[in-house]
Write a protein that holds these residues in place. Structure first.
Motif, PDB file in Angstrom:
ATOM      1  N   GLU A 365       1.120  -1.295   0.088  1.00  0.00           N
ATOM      2  CA  GLU A 365      -0.008  -0.103   0.029  1.00  0.00           C
ATOM      3  C   GLU A 365       0.939   1.157   0.042  1.00  0.00           C
ATOM      4  N   TYR A 366       1.926   1.082   0.721  1.00  0.00           N
ATOM      5  CA  TYR A 366       2.779   2.180   0.992  1.00  0.00           C
ATOM      6  C   TYR A 366       3.537   2.719  -0.526  1.00  0.00           C
ATOM      7  N   GLU A 367       3.884   1.854  -1.319  1.00  0.00           N
ATOM      8  CA  GLU A 367       4.721   1.876  -2.602  1.00  0.00           C
ATOM      9  C   GLU A 367       3.683   2.425  -3.372  1.00  0.00           C
ATOM     10  N   LEU A 383       6.492   4.698   9.349  1.00  0.00           N
ATOM     11  CA  LEU A 383       6.187   4.086   8.509  1.00  0.00           C
ATOM     12  C   LEU A 383       7.120   3.430   7.513  1.00  0.00           C
ATOM     13  N   ASP A 384       8.076   4.328   7.145  1.00  0.00           N
ATOM     14  CA  ASP A 384       9.049   3.679   5.944  1.00  0.00           C
ATOM     15  C   ASP A 384       9.905   2.832   6.740  1.00  0.00           C
ATOM     16  N   PHE A 385      10.308   2.855   7.935  1.00  0.00           N
ATOM     17  CA  PHE A 385      11.063   1.996   8.867  1.00  0.00           C
ATOM     18  C   PHE A 385      10.255   0.551   8.879  1.00  0.00           C
ATOM     19  N   TYR A 386       8.955   0.641   9.331  1.00  0.00           N
ATOM     20  CA  TYR A 386       8.253  -0.383   9.465  1.00  0.00           C
ATOM     21  C   TYR A 386       7.956  -1.439   8.216  1.00  0.00           C
ATOM     22  N   THR A 387       7.833  -0.824   7.066  1.00  0.00           N
ATOM     23  CA  THR A 387       7.610  -1.488   5.929  1.00  0.00           C
ATOM     24  C   THR A 387       9.031  -2.109   5.797  1.00  0.00           C
TER      25      THR A 387
END
Length: 629
Positions: A365-367, A383-387
Motif C-alpha cells: 500500500e505504501y509503495e 512508516l518507512d522503517f516499519y515497511t
C-alpha cells in the motif's frame, strides 16, 4: 544425613527467594521538570512501579515505570479510578497530568497516568535523543526517500545502542507495557478500574483487557476514542486519508460564500502548489534555516488537522503557504518542534511491534501511495522503517483481536486525519456491549470537544446507559466558522508570548509604565477641569491616545485568543485594522509635544512622561509590525 540435605535445600530456596526483587510501588516527591505547577495540588502523588524487564525472568534487569496519581478531592469518591493510556506509541504522559485531570470530567474518581516503560520519566529511557536527531535531518534539504533512509539509520543506531547497554528492546512493546499497567493498579490497591484511551491509548486498553484475564482486577467501563484496533489498523496509505480530510475541509470552504470568496478555487490551487514545491521548495528563515519541501509542508498541515478547532483556519494556512508568506511559522514551528522532540526509542518499538502482522500488505500500500499521490506524502517518521524492518519479530498475540463485554463508549471524528472512523467501527464490533458515535467535522481525539465532554461525563456516571447524542446533531448542522478576514500581522503573537507565557519583565514594563502614567495623568486632568484650572490639551490628547492604543491592542489580542484556532499566528481579528493608523497619530502627537516642550523650555515631569509614554508605545508598535510603513 537426609534431614540435613532437606534443611539445606530449604535454606537455599529461601535465600534465592529473598535475593529476588518483588514488584512494588515506590512513592516519591515530584520528579517532573516543572514541579512548581503542583504546589497547589497536594492531592497529586508521584511514584515509580518497580517491575522486571522480562516478566518471565525476575532475576534479570528491573525497571521503573513512572506514574502520577491524582486523588479525588470529593468527600466520598468512587472506589474505581480512571486509568489513562497515553497516545502516540511512546509519547510521555506525565507532563500532561494537570491537563488530563482537568479535561477528564470525573472529579469523584482518582485518575492514574503513567509513562510507558522506556519513555518519559520511566527508567531506563530508550534513545530519548531521537527527536533531536530527527530535527537535525529535517533541517537538511533531502528528498523523501533520502530523508527516510537517514531516519531509518537513526533507528538502527538506537537498537545497536540498546543492545550495547544490555537492554532487550523486544520487551518494550504493548504486551509488556500493559502488564505494567495491570501491576500498577494491583499495587495501588484498586480492585475495579475504568479504562481511558485515545489513539494508541486504545491499543493500551486492548492490551490491558488481555493482561487482566484471570486477574482479580475488574474493568467497570471502557472509553475508546479515535480507535486503533489490534491487528487491523496499520495502513500504508495514510497519505490518502490525509488528502481526503484536507479535501473535505476545502469542500466545506467552497460551499461557504465568504470562504469561497476569500480563497477561491483553493483545493485545485493547493494541489498545484504541492506539485510545484516538489521541484521548488520553500525556505523558512527562523532561528535556523529550514527548507520546506512538499512532504514537510504536508507534515505541518497534517499535524494541525488533528485538532478540529484549527480547521477554521486551514484555508488561511494553505493560502499563506501558497503565497510563500512563512512568518506565521515563528509561532507554530516551536510547538511542532516540541512535539517532535518527544520522539524516543519506545515509540518506534511499539509502532513496529504492534503492526508486524500487516507488514507485507502495508509495504504494498505504501509503495502504491507514493506512486499515485506523491504530492500528498507526509513524514510519518516510522512508516518507512516499519515497511522495511526485519529485526523485530511478529508477536503472534497481535494477530488475535481483543474482544470484551464490558460497557464501552467508542467514538470517532469524521475529519480524523490518522484514525479514520472505519477503524473505530471495527473496535465497536469487538466490544459487544458498546455505544458507538461518529462526531461530524471533528478531528483526532473527540473527548476534548464540549459534546465529547458531555457524553463522556454521562457515560462515566452510568456506563450501562447510552449517553445522549443530541449534541451531535448540532455539530452536523453547524458549519465550520472559517476565518475569512483578519488584520494580517504575524508578529503580534510574539508579543503575547513575551507577556503572557514568558512573562518577560522588560516588555511588561514597556506596556505597563505608559498605561499607568496615562491613567494617572488623565485622572489628574479631570480633577483640574472640575476645579476649573488650566490644562494642556495636546498632552491630554497624547496620553488619551496612549490609553486607547494599549486598551485596543489588549482587547483585540484577547478577542483573537478567545476566537481560538491559528488566527493569532497570522494576526488579529479584522476589527484591529485601525491600530496602525493610531500609531501614526501617536507619532504626530509625540513630535508636537516634543517640539512644544523644547520651544517653551518646560522640562516638567509630565512633559517628559508624555514623550516617554509615546516612545514606549511606538517601540511596541514598530517592534511588532503595528504600523503603516
Amino acid at each position: 544425613m537426609k534431614k540435613y540435605f532437606i534443611i539445606s535445600l530449604i535454606l537455599t530456596f529461601s535465600i534465592n527467594a529473598l535475593s529476588q526483587q518483588s514488584i512494588s510501588i515506590e512513592k516519591t516527591d515530584c520528579f517532573l521538570d516543572d514541579c512548581d505547577q503542583f504546589k497547589n495540588y497536594p492531592n497529586i502523588e508521584f511514584g515509580h512501579l518497580n517491575v522486571p524487564e522480562d516478566y518471565e525472568n525476575h532475576t534479570g534487569r528491573w525497571i521503573k515505570v513512572a506514574f502520577t496519581l491524582v486523588k479525588s478531592t470529593m468527600d466520598n469518591p468512587e472506589p474505581d479510578p480512571i486509568l489513562v493510556f497515553g497516545g502516540g506509541w511512546g509519547q510521555p504522559e506525565l507532563n500532561r497530568t494537570l491537563w488530563q485531570s482537568n479535561m477528564i470530567p470525573a472529579k469523584n474518581r482518582d485518575i492514574i497516568l503513567f509513562d510507558y516503560r522506556g519513555s518519559g520519566y520511566s527508567r531506563p529511557k530508550l534513545c530519548p535523543d531521537l527527536g533531536e536527531k530527527h530535527l537535525e535531518i529535517i533541517k537538511q534539504d533531502l528528498d523523501f526517500d533520502a530523508f527516510n533512509e537517514k531516519i531509518n539509520q537513526q533507528f538502527y543506531a538506537c537498537f545497536d545502542e540498546l543492545q550495547k547497554r544490555g537492554i532487550d528492546y523486544r520487551l518494550y512493546g504493548t504486551e509488556s507495557k500493559t502488564k505494567d499497567a495491570l501491576k500498577l493498579i494491583e499495587q495501588l490497591g484498586y480492585t475495579t478500574v475504568n479504562l481511558f484511551g485515545v489513539s494508541n491509548g486504545t491499543m493500551g486498553i486492548q492490551g490491558f483487557i488481555r493482561a487482566a484475564e484471570g486477574s482479580k482486577v475488574e474493568i467497570r467501563s471502557i472509553y475508546s476514542d479515535s480507535n486503533i484496533p489490534m491487528r487491523d489498523f496499520q495502513q500504508g496509505d495514510l497519505s490518502v486519508l490525509y488528502k481526503e480530510v484536507i479535501e473535505k475541509i476545502l469542500d466545506d470552504c467552497a460551499k461557504n460564500r465568504d470562504c469561497n470568496a476569500a480563497y477561491p478555487n483553493l483545493k485545485e490551487r493547493f494541489r498545484n502548489f504541492l506539485i510545484e514545491t516538489m521541484s521548488k521548495p520553500l525556505t523558512y528563515n527562523g532561528e535556523s534555516e529550514i527548507v520546506f519541501n512538499t512532504y514537510l509542508i504536508n507534515s505541518v498541515i497534517h499535524q494541525l488537522l488533528y485538532n478540529s478547532t484549527l480547521h477554521k483556519d486551514i484555508p488561511l494556512l494553505l493560502e499563506a503557504f501558497i503565497a510563500n508568506e512563512l512568518d506565521f511559522l515563528d509561532g507554530i514551528y516551536p510547538v511542532l518542534e516540541e512535539i517532535l522532540l518527544e520522539s524516543n526509542g519506545t515509540a518506534i518499538i511499539n509502532y513496529t511491534y504492534d503492526w508486524k502482522a500487516r507488514q507485507a500488505e502495508v509495504s504494498k500500500e505504501y509503495e502504491e501511495t507514493k506512486k499515485s499521490i506523491p504530492e500528498y506524502m507526509w513524514t510519518d517518521f516510522w512508516l518507512d522503517f516499519y515497511t522495511k524492518d526485519s529485526t523485530i519479530a511478529l508477536n503472534p498475540r497481535d494477530t488475535i483481536p481483543v474482544t470484551s463485554d464490558v460497557p464501552a463508549l467508542v467514538v470517532a471524528g469524521t475529519y480524523d486525519p490518522f484514525t479514520a472512523p472505519e477503524y473505530s467501527r471495527i473496535m465497536n464490533e469487538r466490544y459487544s456491549n458498546s455505544y458507538y458515535f461518529e462526531f461530524p467535522k471533528v478531528g483526532h481525539s473527540v473527548f476534548v470537544t464540549p459534546c465529547g465532554q458531555k457524553m463522556l461525563n454521562e457515560f462515566l456516571k452510568q456506563p450501562e446507559a447510552e449517553p445522549s447524542s443530541e449534541c451531535l446533531e448540532n455539530l452536523a448542522s453547524t458549519p465550520i466558522p472559517f476565518t475569512t478576514s483578519i488584520y494580517a500581522n504575524s508578529k503580534v503573537s510574539s508579543l503575547i508570548k513575551k507577556v503572557a507565557i514568558d512573562r518577560n519583565l522588560l516588555w511588561i514594563v514597556i506596556l505597563f509604565v505608559p498605561f499607568l502614567l496615562a491613567l494617572i495623568y488623565i485622572f489628574r486632568e479631570v480633577i483640574r477641569v472640575i476645579r476649573k484650572k488650566t490644562y494642556s490639551a495636546l498632552r491630554t490628547v497624547l496620553f488619551l491616545s496612549v490609553i486607547i492604543f494599549l486598551v485596543g491592542l489588549g482587547y483585540y489580542m484577547l478577542a483573537t485568543v478567545n476566537l481560538g484556532g491559528l488566527t493569532l499566528f497570522f494576526g488579529l481579528i479584522d476589527e484591529a485594522w485601525w491600530l496602525p493608523w493610531f500609531s501614526l497619530v501617536i507619532i504626530i502627537l509625540g513630535i508636537l509635544q516634543l517640539y512644544r516642550m523644547i520651544k517653551e523650555s518646560k522640562y516638567t515631569f509630565w512633559n517628559f512622561g508624555a514623550i516617554v509614554s509615546a516612545v514606549l508605545v511606538l517601540i511596541t508598535a514598530f517592534g511588532h509590525g503595528i504600523h503603516l510603513f
